[in-house]
Each structure stands twice: as structure tokens, then as C-alpha cells.
Design a protein around this motif. Structure first.
Motif, short mmCIF file in Angstrom:
data_model
loop_
_atom_site.label_atom_id
_atom_site.label_comp_id
_atom_site.label_asym_id
_atom_site.label_seq_id
_atom_site.Cartn_x
_atom_site.Cartn_y
_atom_site.Cartn_z
N VAL A 43 59.48 50.61 -17.20
CA VAL A 43 58.96 52.09 -17.05
C VAL A 43 58.10 52.55 -18.39
O VAL A 43 57.08 53.02 -18.51
N PHE A 44 58.63 52.10 -19.60
CA PHE A 44 57.94 52.39 -20.76
C PHE A 44 56.62 51.64 -20.93
O PHE A 44 55.67 52.33 -21.32
N TRP A 91 51.76 61.49 -15.04
CA TRP A 91 52.74 61.86 -14.16
C TRP A 91 53.11 60.65 -13.47
O TRP A 91 54.31 60.75 -12.83
N GLY A 92 52.27 59.72 -13.09
CA GLY A 92 52.77 58.60 -12.41
C GLY A 92 53.88 57.62 -12.84
O GLY A 92 54.93 57.71 -11.90
N PRO A 93 54.02 57.47 -14.18
CA PRO A 93 55.38 56.83 -14.46
C PRO A 93 56.64 57.76 -14.40
O PRO A 93 57.81 57.24 -14.11
N ALA A 94 56.52 58.98 -14.68
CA ALA A 94 57.39 59.91 -14.64
C ALA A 94 58.19 59.80 -13.04
O ALA A 94 59.26 59.73 -12.92
N LEU A 95 57.39 59.79 -12.11
CA LEU A 95 57.75 59.88 -10.59
C LEU A 95 58.21 58.48 -10.37
O LEU A 95 59.18 58.35 -9.66
N VAL A 96 57.84 57.49 -10.88
CA VAL A 96 58.31 55.89 -10.67
C VAL A 96 59.79 56.03 -11.27
O VAL A 96 60.68 55.56 -10.56
N ALA A 97 59.82 56.52 -12.45
CA ALA A 97 61.24 56.32 -12.82
C ALA A 97 62.07 57.29 -12.05
O ALA A 97 63.36 56.64 -12.10
N ILE A 98 61.74 58.34 -11.67
CA ILE A 98 62.67 59.21 -10.92
C ILE A 98 62.95 58.55 -9.52
O ILE A 98 64.25 58.76 -9.04
N VAL A 99 62.12 58.19 -8.94
CA VAL A 99 62.21 57.61 -7.66
C VAL A 99 63.19 56.37 -7.53
O VAL A 99 64.05 56.15 -6.82
#
Length: 359
Positions: free
Chosen positions: A314-315, A337-345
Motif C-alpha cells: 500500500v505504501f 484517494w486510490g491507495p486509501a480505497l485500496v487499503a480499506i477494501v
């Protein structure tokens, strides 16, 4: 906040703080081991300034790696809760993992907002007050004191401004040459000056000379040229979006940035700061996903490795998206915002699979 939420939040906050502190200490040690730069800074600005800049540099690098340190700290905290059978008692009391995560998620969101708006802004403001640009500290200050071209426009027409030394984030230029696009019969097509300083709506040029082909050089003590550029825009053109606070970026974007690359860098940095709390939430969800479940044997070795590897992924995705957004290759909102959504998903998917099994 109920007792369960308080216990989980305190334990996670303590372990995350410990990991962040260790990471900060390691970076600070590396900064002090760079004796060449430290001694050079001490000779230029004094030992206390050099020490302060080392602490600030370590702080800012620690903020950059916050998603990984939050993930590792959350994993350590959850294992600690498991080792004392506190998570077993929480599960036995009938509480689901969703109710257990509620208060830690709120804590992480609040911490992310404070880091974005207070801690990072404080570090940048102190950097600016210590005039770190002229000393050579910081991730983006390497572009200072280099030969630079600026494309300028204003009420006095269009012109190219060339400086052999750039300081104060682009607002103070030394050894300046200005090439003006003048109509036929116009004067002052070339100007050379010792210094140019940006003031609201104009450049104040001092100790220079106006050169034209058909007349003798005309020296002057001071003159002004109108410009639409602002200090924030010049700083962004130098590639220093990383050294602008959330408030400065918001103001610059509201005022408008003409240069497309500078605007992309500013908007990416601004959106990335806005997304920090949710990236941290994603890291927390990944920690719960891989260490929140009960283990009869109490062994979490491979589970911890999987969680840390996902956090590093993710980093890396976050940094790659940031570079793409700053270069204008990727939309700034998607890059931030893409990486944040990936981490949450990722976190939610693993938790749902562990809690409810396959659907």
C-alpha cells in the motif's frame, strides 16, 4: 466511549506511539550520522539550528512512513491484547469485531486530521522560519540555489525571467536576466540586475541595467515589472509542493495556478493530505484483518508477515500514485484517494472473509 473501546484504544495508541517513536529515533540517528551536512549547517547557521533541522527532518520522514508504522504498531497492539486474552474476553462477551473496531477507527481518523493540519504544518512553518532552503535541508529543497527560468506575464507584457540563484521558495532571485517581448519600437528588451524580489503583483528589481540594440546601456537603481505570479505558484514551479502546508496549498488552489504542472503537483499534494486519515484507517483495518482473529496456538508469525507485506505494498502504491499525480499523468484525486480505497477494501475483504466465510 465504553470500557472495551477505551482499553483497545489505549493499548493500540501506546503500541503505535512506540513504533512511531522507534522509527523516528532511527531516522534521527541517520540524520546525525550525516556529519558532513550537520557540520556544514552548524558552520552556516549554528549548532542549535543544525540540531533543530535534524529533528524536523526526522519528523517529516516519520510522517511520510506513517501508514507502515501505524500498521506495525496496530499489529503489535492486537497481539498484546491476544497475549493477555483480552480479545478473547471481548469476543466472549458477545461483541463483534465491528463494534470493537469502531472507537479505534475514530481515534485513527482524528489522529490523521491532527497530523495533516497541525503537525505537518508546524514542521513546515519551522522549516521556513529557519530558512532551511538556503541551507539545503528537506526533501524538496534540493532545487534551491540553481539556475532557473520563469515564464512571466502581467500588465507590462510577457517576459522570461532567468535567475542564477533562487532562494526563499522562488520569491528572491539573484543575478537576474529578463528577456521581454516588446512591440516594434519598444525599449527595455533585455534587463540584467543583481536582485529581483517578488511583491504583491510585481517584481521589484534592484541594481540593474537596461540593454537595447540601438542605444547605450541605461543603468537603474530600482524598477518594477508587473506579474500575475504568486509566491505559492513560483514555489510549486520549483517542485516544492512537499514543502507547503495544507493551508498554503488550499489558499494557492483557491487563488488559481496557471502552470499546469505546478497545479497538478499542488492538487495531488493537497488531496494526499486529505486522504491521510483514510490511508491510516486502511492500515488499521489490515492489522485487524490479519491479527484480530483468535489463534489457539498463539503463533502469528506468517500472519504478521502477510500484514506487513500488504502495508508495504500500500505504501509503495501510494508513493507511485503520488509521483504520477504530481507529474500530471494521473488525475490528482485518483492518485491521492486510490491507495486509501485500496487499503480499506483489502482490510474489509479479509475481515469479512474471516468473520463470515465465503458467501
Amino acid at each position: 466511549m465504553n470500557r472495551v473501546g477505551r482499553v483497545v484504544c489505549i493499548r493500540l495508541a501506546a503500541r503505535i506511539g512506540l513504533v512511531v517513536g522507534i522509527f523516528f529515533g532511527i531516522i534521527l540517528l541517520v540524520e546525525f550520522l550525516d556529519t558532513g551536512r550537520f557540520n556544514q549547517t552548524a558552520a552556516l547557521a549554528g549548532p542549535w539550528t543544525s540540531t533543530g533541522l535534524a529533528f524536523l527532518s526526522a519528523l517529516r520522514w516519520s510522517l511520510l512512513g506513517l501508514p507502515v508504522t501505524v500498521l506495525i504498531g496496530a499489529i503489535v497492539g492486537l497481539i498484546d491484547l491476544h497475549s493477555h486474552r483480552e480479545m478473547v474476553i471481548i469476543s466472549a462477551s458477545g461483541r463483534s469485531i465491528w463494534s470493537t473496531m469502531r472507537w479505534p477507527i475514530l481515534m485513527i481518523i482524528l489522529s490523521g486530521v491532527i497530523v495533516t493540519t497541525v503537525v505537518d504544518s508546524f514542521a513546515i512553518r519551522v522549516y521556513q522560519q529557519l530558512d532551511a532552503a538556503q541551507i539545503g535541508w528537506g526533501r524538496a529543497y534540493g532545487v534551491q540555489n540553481r539556475e532557473t527560468w520563469f515564464n512571466q506575464t502581467g500588465a507590462d507584457g510577457d517576459y522570461m525571467l532567468y535567475a542564477r540563484s533562487v532562494t526563499q521558495g522562488g520569491t528572491q532571485l539573484r543575478d537576474v536576466s529578463i528577456l521581454r517581448l516588446q512591440p516594434q519600437g519598444g525599449t527595455g528588451t533585455r534587463i540584467h540586475a543583481r536582485m529581483a524580489e517578488l511583491e504583491p503583483g510585481q517584481w521589484r528589481i534592484t541594481d540593474g541595467m537596461v540593454l537595447d540594440i540601438d542605444r547605450a546601456p541605461q543603468p537603474f537603481a530600482e524598477m518594477t515589472l508587473a506579474t500575475t505570479a504568486t509566491g505559492s505558484e513560483l514555489s510549486l514551479q520549483l517542485g516544492t509542493a512537499e514543502d507547503m502546508s495544507w493551508f498554503d496549498l488550499r489558499q494557492a488552489l483557491r487563488n488559481g495556478i496557471a502552470d499546469p504542472f505546478a497545479r497538478a503537483a499542488a492538487e495531488t499534494r493537497f488531496q494526499k493530505l486529505n486522504a491521510v486519515p483514510f490511508v491510516l484507517v486502511g492500515a488499521l483495518l489490515i492489522a485487524f484483518a490479519f491479527t484480530g482473529g483468535y489463534r489457539r496456538t498463539g503463533h502469528y508469525g506468517w500472519t504478521i508477515v502477510y500484514g506487513i507485506v500488504l502495508g508495504l505494498v500500500v505504501f509503495v502504491i501510494t508513493e507511485m500514485a503520488d509521483r504520477a499525480g504530481s507529474a500530471g499523468v494521473l488525475d490528482p484525486i485518483a492518485a491521492a484517494w486510490g491507495p486509501a480505497l485500496v487499503a480499506i477494501v483489502i482490510g474489509l475483504t479479509v475481515i469479512l472473509r474471516r468473520e463470515d466465510g465465503r458467501v
